[in-house]
Enzyme design. Structure first.
Site, PDB file in Angstrom:
ATOM      1  N   TYR A 132      -9.383 -42.806  17.881  1.00  0.00           N
ATOM      2  CA  TYR A 132      -9.002 -41.592  18.991  1.00  0.00           C
ATOM      3  C   TYR A 132      -8.738 -40.480  19.012  1.00  0.00           C
ATOM      4  O   TYR A 132      -8.725 -39.290  18.695  1.00  0.00           O
ATOM      5  CB  TYR A 132      -8.902 -42.638  20.166  1.00  0.00           C
ATOM      6  N   VAL A 133      -7.078 -41.365  18.382  1.00  0.00           N
ATOM      7  CA  VAL A 133      -6.376 -40.091  17.484  1.00  0.00           C
ATOM      8  C   VAL A 133      -7.037 -39.212  16.328  1.00  0.00           C
ATOM      9  O   VAL A 133      -6.897 -37.969  16.517  1.00  0.00           O
ATOM     10  CB  VAL A 133      -5.334 -40.763  16.733  1.00  0.00           C
TER      11      VAL A 133
END
Length: 217
Positions: A132-133
């Site tokens: 996600y990051v």
């Protein structure tokens, strides 16, 4: 009057945002939603709606962006989907929306990112959160490489507490919580203030009025 396409309008931040936009004297919302049955909520607020899936082609998203002055990307795959949806929504969906904005001739783009999307944050994130990051990192970098008048907002830990209308906003702040309602207020203030153009900042709950916090970016 600035017409604003809200991508991810049916999300928790998105619903607050459309409401605040419709309450503004200077802004008008167009809510981009995935399902027709979601439309009545936004129509009751006075907003336009358009049904588009972020997994659709760029041309479809661009058609939704025709005639608007700004795009806000506040969509997300959510915490309960797999890594495939993280790539398809948080990275590919974001980049397609950026390209769609360019194709539609939109100049203003506000991206709601994650609190820390640096390379170091990817390396330090738990394995379940790192994709996600990374997706947010590359979406942010893509936006910054364009000629769009961008603003990238990195909110802290999101809560459903009632907003106070006060925040701390800067390039770097200590990690903390921030109500989704106040994030929506920050987005609205950024749309109404050219001081936010070309800025990337973190935001958490604080003691400065949102209007002043945005003005001082």
């Amino acid at each position: 009057m600035m017409n604003v396409l809200v991508v991810g309008a049916n999300g928790q931040i998105g619903k607050h945002l459309v409401s605040f936009i419709e309450d503004s004297d200077n802004l008008k919302a167009k809510a981009m939603i995935r399902k027709q049955e979601q439309a009545s909520y936004f129509e009751d607020l006075g907003a336009q709606t358009t049904v588009v899936d972020l997994e659709d082609e760029i041309e479809t998203i661009a058609k939704a962006a025709e005639g608007v002055d700004a795009v806000v990307f506040t969509a997300g795959s959510g915490p309960h989907t797999g890594k495939d949806k993280t790539i398809l929504i948080d990275l590919d969906g974001a980049v397609k929306t950026i390209k769609a904005a360019e194709k539609a001739g939109v100049k203003r783009f506000v991206m709601i990112s994650s609190f820390d999307t640096t390379r170091e944050a990817i390396q330090e994130a738990p394995s379940s959160f790192a994709p996600y990051v990374a997706a947010k990192h590359y979406a942010d970098e893509w936006l910054k490489s364009t000629d769009l008048e961008y603003t990238i907002i990195h909110p802290g830990i999101l809560t459903n507490e009632e907003g106070s209308g006060q925040v701390q906003a800067a390039g770097e702040v200590a990690r903390g919580e921030v109500p989704r309602e106040d994030v929506a207020r920050v987005i609205t203030a950024c749309l109404e203030n050219d001081a936010a153009i070309g800025k990337e900042f973190q935001v958490v709950a604080g003691t400065t009025s949102i209007k002043d916090a945005v003005q001082s970016l």
